[in-house]
Design an enzyme around this catalytic site. Structure first.
Site, mmCIF file in Angstrom:
data_model
loop_
_atom_site.group_PDB
_atom_site.id
_atom_site.type_symbol
_atom_site.label_atom_id
_atom_site.label_comp_id
_atom_site.label_asym_id
_atom_site.label_seq_id
_atom_site.Cartn_x
_atom_site.Cartn_y
_atom_site.Cartn_z
ATOM 1 C CE LYS A 115 -3.512 2.271 2.367
ATOM 2 N NZ LYS A 115 -4.065 2.652 3.486
ATOM 3 N N GLY A 148 -10.905 7.942 6.148
ATOM 4 C CA GLY A 148 -12.505 9.271 6.257
ATOM 5 C C GLY A 148 -13.611 7.794 6.769
ATOM 6 C CG ASN A 205 -6.553 1.580 11.089
ATOM 7 O OD1 ASN A 205 -5.293 1.491 11.589
ATOM 8 N ND2 ASN A 205 -6.635 1.004 12.635
ATOM 9 C CB THR A 206 -9.467 5.467 12.764
ATOM 10 O OG1 THR A 206 -8.069 6.607 12.350
ATOM 11 C CG2 THR A 206 -9.956 6.947 14.367
#
EC number: 2.8.1.10
Length: 256
Positions: free
Chosen positions: A95, A183, A204-205
């Protein structure tokens, strides 16, 4: 079934490894998500030790590892990190992330395209994180990237698909998989991305910082499945006017 380069995936949900309270919680959430492709930052792991606290449980879980070049500010730094990852992990998959501004973490389009072209020539399977720029995504595709990963909103912002109009163009013109990355804050955002035609999302977050990351991971898994199924089912077209679902006058005429 999703195919990227030489690999196929049953899950259309990719996950990250940052911000989790512990490695154990990270692995539990990844398993709950059903994700088969997991990205990890090279700067967060000890590449010399396969018993690294992050790396070891991921290897044991049997997921495909997607090392990223997060932290690189130039094409040269990203290329250097890519070679370190390939040597240490034995994978050509990468990535590509280049964001010189630590405040906004927005990808540098010029350096990203430059690095992508070089890395493809060097045998890497490149999945570039990039802005939601249809022209750039097409250029990345043309230089040989295996997929494109345009952002929905700034990394970790949980704002959702703020770039929706551009994402729709990218999806329409792409001949490689489109993975919406960054986002995505709640499962409904992921469902919307799949409904509009994205091939996958990377989250992820939103999972890692949830009060219950494992259940949030399950929610994202179900949302991605729902979004994909909705798209495959052929949603009805939008209309400016109302359209009745039941006869409006038949019962009056019958009783007259």
């Amino acid at each position: 079934m999703l195919r990227i380069a030489d690999k196929t995936f049953d899950s259309h949900l990719f996950t990250g490894t940052g911000k989790f309270a512990s490695s154990q919680l990270m692995v539990e959430a990844i398993r709950a998500s059903g994700s088969q492709l997991v990205t990890l930052a090279m700067k967060r792991v000890d590449l010399r030790q396969h018993n690294d606290a992050i790396l070891e449980p991921l290897i044991a879980a049997g997921v495909t590892l997607l090392p990223n070049t997060s932290g690189a500010k130039t094409a040269e730094e990203a290329i250097f990190a890519a070679h370190l990852a390939r040597e240490a992990l034995g994978t050509n998959w990468l990535k590509l992330e280049i964001h010189p501004d630590a405040r906004w973490l927005l990808p540098d389009p010029i350096e990203t395209l430059k690095a992508a072209e070089t890395l493809v020539q060097q045998g890497f399977v490149v999945l570039p994180y990039c802005g939601a720029d249809p022209v750039l995504c097409k250029r990345l595709e043309e230089v040989g990237c295996a997929a494109v990963m345009p952002l929905g909103a700034p990394i970790g912002s949980n704002q959702g698909l703020e770039t929706r109009a551009m994402l729709e163009i990218i999806i329409q013109q792409a001949t490689v998989p489109v993975v919406v990355d960054a986002g995505i804050g709640v499962p409904s955002h992921a469902a919307q991305a799949l409904e509009m035609g994205a091939d996958a999302v990377l989250v992820n977050t939103a999972i890692a910082v949830a009060d219950d990351p494992v259940n949030m991971a399950k929610a994202f898994r179900l949302a991605v499945e729902a979004g994909l199924l909705a798209r495959q089912s052929g949603p009805g077209s939008r209309s400016y006017f109302a359209h009745a679902t039941s006869p409006l006058t038949g019962f009056l005429e019958a009783s007259a």
